[in-house]
Design a protein around this motif. Structure first.
Motif, short mmCIF file in Angstrom:
data_model
loop_
_atom_site.label_atom_id
_atom_site.label_comp_id
_atom_site.label_asym_id
_atom_site.label_seq_id
_atom_site.Cartn_x
_atom_site.Cartn_y
_atom_site.Cartn_z
N GLU A 314 3.28 -6.00 0.79
CA GLU A 314 3.19 -6.93 1.92
C GLU A 314 3.91 -6.32 3.12
O GLU A 314 5.03 -5.79 2.98
CB GLU A 314 3.80 -8.28 1.55
CG GLU A 314 2.98 -9.01 0.49
CD GLU A 314 3.42 -10.44 0.25
OE1 GLU A 314 4.14 -10.99 1.11
OE2 GLU A 314 3.04 -11.00 -0.79
N ILE A 315 3.24 -6.36 4.26
CA ILE A 315 3.79 -5.76 5.47
C ILE A 315 4.52 -6.83 6.28
O ILE A 315 3.92 -7.79 6.75
CB ILE A 315 2.67 -5.13 6.33
CG1 ILE A 315 1.88 -4.10 5.51
CG2 ILE A 315 3.25 -4.51 7.60
CD1 ILE A 315 2.70 -2.93 5.00
N GLY A 316 5.83 -6.65 6.37
CA GLY A 316 6.66 -7.60 7.11
C GLY A 316 7.44 -6.90 8.21
O GLY A 316 7.15 -5.76 8.59
N ALA A 317 8.45 -7.58 8.71
CA ALA A 317 9.23 -7.06 9.83
C ALA A 317 9.88 -5.73 9.49
O ALA A 317 9.95 -4.82 10.34
CB ALA A 317 10.28 -8.09 10.25
N ALA A 318 10.38 -5.58 8.27
CA ALA A 318 11.07 -4.35 7.89
C ALA A 318 10.14 -3.14 7.94
O ALA A 318 10.50 -2.07 8.45
CB ALA A 318 11.67 -4.49 6.49
N GLN A 319 8.94 -3.31 7.42
CA GLN A 319 7.98 -2.20 7.45
C GLN A 319 7.56 -1.86 8.88
O GLN A 319 7.39 -0.70 9.23
CB GLN A 319 6.75 -2.55 6.60
CG GLN A 319 6.97 -2.57 5.10
CD GLN A 319 7.65 -3.84 4.63
OE1 GLN A 319 7.73 -4.83 5.37
NE2 GLN A 319 8.18 -3.82 3.41
N ASP A 322 9.99 0.26 10.89
CA ASP A 322 10.09 1.67 10.48
C ASP A 322 9.04 2.47 11.24
O ASP A 322 7.86 2.12 11.25
CB ASP A 322 9.84 1.76 8.98
CG ASP A 322 10.20 3.12 8.40
OD1 ASP A 322 10.08 4.14 9.12
OD2 ASP A 322 10.57 3.17 7.22
N ALA A 323 9.45 3.55 11.86
CA ALA A 323 8.53 4.35 12.69
C ALA A 323 7.53 5.13 11.85
O ALA A 323 6.51 5.60 12.38
CB ALA A 323 9.33 5.30 13.58
N ARG A 324 7.80 5.30 10.56
CA ARG A 324 6.86 6.05 9.71
C ARG A 324 5.56 5.28 9.54
O ARG A 324 5.51 4.06 9.73
CB ARG A 324 7.48 6.27 8.33
CG ARG A 324 8.68 7.17 8.28
CD ARG A 324 9.22 7.27 6.87
NE ARG A 324 9.68 5.98 6.36
CZ ARG A 324 10.08 5.75 5.11
NH1 ARG A 324 10.06 6.74 4.23
NH2 ARG A 324 10.49 4.55 4.73
N PRO A 325 4.47 5.98 9.20
CA PRO A 325 3.24 5.25 8.87
C PRO A 325 3.51 4.19 7.81
O PRO A 325 4.40 4.35 6.96
CB PRO A 325 2.32 6.36 8.33
CG PRO A 325 2.80 7.60 9.01
CD PRO A 325 4.30 7.44 9.12
N LEU A 326 2.76 3.10 7.86
CA LEU A 326 2.99 2.00 6.93
C LEU A 326 2.78 2.43 5.49
O LEU A 326 1.86 3.21 5.20
CB LEU A 326 2.07 0.83 7.26
CG LEU A 326 2.31 0.14 8.60
CD1 LEU A 326 1.25 -0.92 8.86
CD2 LEU A 326 3.70 -0.49 8.65
N PRO A 327 3.58 1.93 4.56
CA PRO A 327 3.37 2.25 3.15
C PRO A 327 2.09 1.59 2.65
O PRO A 327 1.60 0.62 3.24
CB PRO A 327 4.59 1.65 2.47
CG PRO A 327 5.00 0.51 3.35
CD PRO A 327 4.70 0.97 4.76
N VAL A 328 1.56 2.11 1.54
CA VAL A 328 0.36 1.50 0.94
C VAL A 328 0.69 0.77 -0.35
O VAL A 328 -0.19 0.14 -0.93
CB VAL A 328 -0.75 2.55 0.71
CG1 VAL A 328 -1.22 3.13 2.03
CG2 VAL A 328 -0.30 3.64 -0.25
N GLY A 329 1.94 0.83 -0.80
CA GLY A 329 2.33 -0.02 -1.91
C GLY A 329 2.81 0.70 -3.15
O GLY A 329 2.80 1.93 -3.23
N THR A 330 3.21 -0.10 -4.12
CA THR A 330 3.60 0.41 -5.43
C THR A 330 2.45 0.17 -6.41
O THR A 330 1.58 -0.67 -6.19
CB THR A 330 4.87 -0.29 -5.94
OG1 THR A 330 4.67 -1.71 -5.90
CG2 THR A 330 6.07 0.07 -5.07
N ALA A 331 2.48 0.90 -7.51
CA ALA A 331 1.36 0.88 -8.45
C ALA A 331 1.25 -0.44 -9.19
O ALA A 331 2.26 -1.08 -9.53
CB ALA A 331 1.51 2.02 -9.46
#
Length: 515
Positions: A314-319, A322-331
């Motif tokens: 889930e993409i929230g304020a913390a993600q 972060d200046a890095r590309p957004l994460p795609v998640g855990t398995a």
């Protein structure tokens, strides 16, 4: 086990508990209840069983319509994998798929396209419209004929490196395991939700809503290609849709976000935005969080070869901070992710970019009638607990952090060399998208005689500043040069009103490169 409660069994449970509930509806007023859908799929299954005793794949041809969904169920009930083929496909590609299948039965939910007339024998065509208008009295096949276990549930044809589409065989067990995971998602887990049904059925992203909705007693709210090309008609439909679960590519969401009216006021019931298929940018997720404050924004990742998706975050304020590309998640449960050196196969350290390898119970069987290509990408292995399973070498670049969160770093085949420098196109796009001037951006290589001579950035502006296109382009390049090395700054900047999309809802990079 998950496969003991497969997709067909879950749909059957929804039929028994909610026979009058809508399973499908469209803007033109077309609706179909669960009881009707099941009865029609029985009739289709009976016709298919009467035509052949084999268990070869059956092509289901059409666009957004309840007949397509009934066709999928009918194939599975009669022991056949279904091959969804959208009428939006170019004629040459459609013919290529049919030819790779040999002489398949073709369940047509629309008039046969000109390209197929005379190419498919009349005796191999099943007219689903005729069955729907007069279902007949033939009995559906026995349950023992249903597609189960390691039998192929569907074949999706995707782009191949040779220029020919390649068919990926996804088993009933793969889908059952994927389904069991999707049914745990927020909102979906409640059951009976309304799903946006926008991706064409020939694109495996559509399995998110088909499996998610029909296995939980939900309703598919279908959006046709014609609607997506007319935002006024699309938005008028969405206002009365009651859509609660939105599934699409980020590019389709960007298309909608370009209009200020696309907000919680238009879709008051929207509670889950589910993305896959391409990179989700900060700007897209931030705009959605602002306009849909009551909705969750979820990013997922997975190639067709691993049954739609295998990660969740889930993409929230913390993600977003972060200046890095957004994460795609855990398995997901039943899946393990590894990052390896693409040349040697050696494991990469935490944070180091390498090839993403997926191991787990949703890894597909392989490529249809192509053992050589299958052997090159798929392999037999075991999970860390010793469970036998399959693995898949994705060709995607990525890295894992200390918590097991996956970040995608593009594709190894999207690494280009310009003037001797290796450049990852998605890296340039991510930095362009971070500029205040830029709403969307796509970067494409410009070739001369098969050699890449320079990069071109196609940019959609947030708001147009004063100046000519040349002056604005020069400003964008100057701002980008503050973020990336000079060799990564595209030579050309083309300002466009919108980025063209393929029928799958992804950015049409080929069209941009040729423009």
């Amino acid at each position: 086990m998950a496969e003991e409660n497969g997709f067909l069994q879950s749909v059957e449970e929804a039929v028994r508990s909610r026979p009058q509930a809508p399973a499908y509806r469209a803007a033109d007023g077309t609706t179909m209840a669960y009881g009707e859908l099941w009865k029609l799929s029985d009739a289709i299954a009976a016709e298919l069983a009467a035509r052949t005793d084999d268990r070869e794949p059956v092509v289901v041809l059409g666009h957004k319509a309840p007949l397509m969904v009934a066709g999928f169920l009918g194939c599975l009930k009669s022991g056949h994998a279904f091959v969804p083929v959208d009428t939006e496909m170019p004629a040459a590609r459609l013919m290529d798929i049919v030819s790779q299948l040999g002489a398949p039965l073709l369940a047509a939910t629309v008039p046969l396209p000109e390209a197929l007339r005379g190419r498919v024998p009349a005796g191999r065509i099943v007219d689903v419209r005729a069955i729907a208008s007069a279902p007949g009295t033939m009995r559906a096949p026995e349950r023992s004929r249903w597609v189960t276990g390691e039998e192929t549930q569907y074949l999706i044809f995707t782009s191949g490196s040779t220029g020919r589409p390649k068919g990926i065989e996804v088993s009933a067990r793969n889908v059952a395991c994927f389904m069991a995971w999707v049914r745990t998602f927020p909102v979906i887990a409640e059951g009976g939700r309304v799903f946006l049904d926008q991706p064409p059925y020939s694109f495996d992203l559509s399995e998110y809503e088909v499996v998610g909705a029909l296995s939980t007693g939900g309703c598919l709210h279908a959006v046709s290609r014609e609607e997506t090309e007319d935002l006024r008609a699309l938005f008028a439909d969405l206002r009365s849709s009651g859509v609660e679960v939105w599934t699409s590519t980020p590019s389709f969401a960007d298309l909608c976000l370009a209009d200020k009216s696309f907000s919680q006021e238009m879709l008051p019931d929207a509670r889950l935005f589910l993305f896959c298929g391409e990179a989700l940018r900060h700007s897209t997720a931030a705009a959605l969080r602002e306009r849909f404050p009551r909705a969750r924004i979820v990013n997922t990742y997975g190639p067709t070869e691993s049954t739609v998706a295998v990660t969740y975050v889930e993409i929230g304020a913390a993600q977003l901070a972060d200046a890095r590309p957004l994460p795609v998640g855990t398995a997901r449960p039943g899946t393990e992710l590894f990052i390896v050196d693409p040349e040697t196969g050696a494991p990469c350290a935490v944070g180091q970019t390498g090839e993403i390898v997926i191991v787990g119970d949703t890894v597909a069987k392989g490529y249809f009638r192509n053992p050589e290509k299958t052997a090159a990408a798929f392999f037999e292995t075991r999970l860390s607990d010793g469970t036998p399973t399959r693995g898949y070498r994705t060709g995607d670049a990525g890295h894992l952090d200390e918590s097991g969160m996956l970040y995608c770093d593009g594709r190894f085949d999207s690494l280009v060399k310009v003037n001797g420098f290796r450049i990852e196109l998605e890296d340039v796009e991510e930095n362009l998208g971070a500029l205040p001037l830029v709403k969307q951006a796509a970067v494409v290589p410009v070739r001369r005689k098969e050699r890449i001579v320079y990069l071109k950035a196609c940019v959609v502006l947030q708001e147009r500043p004063a100046g000519t296109d040349f002056e604005i382009g020069r400003l964008i390049k100057a701002r980008l040069a503050e973020r990336v090395p000079g060799y990564m700054v595209p030579r050309a900047v083309s300002l466009v009103g919108e980025l063209p999309l393929t029928c799958n809802g992804k950015v049409d990079r080929k069209a941009l490169a040729e423009a």
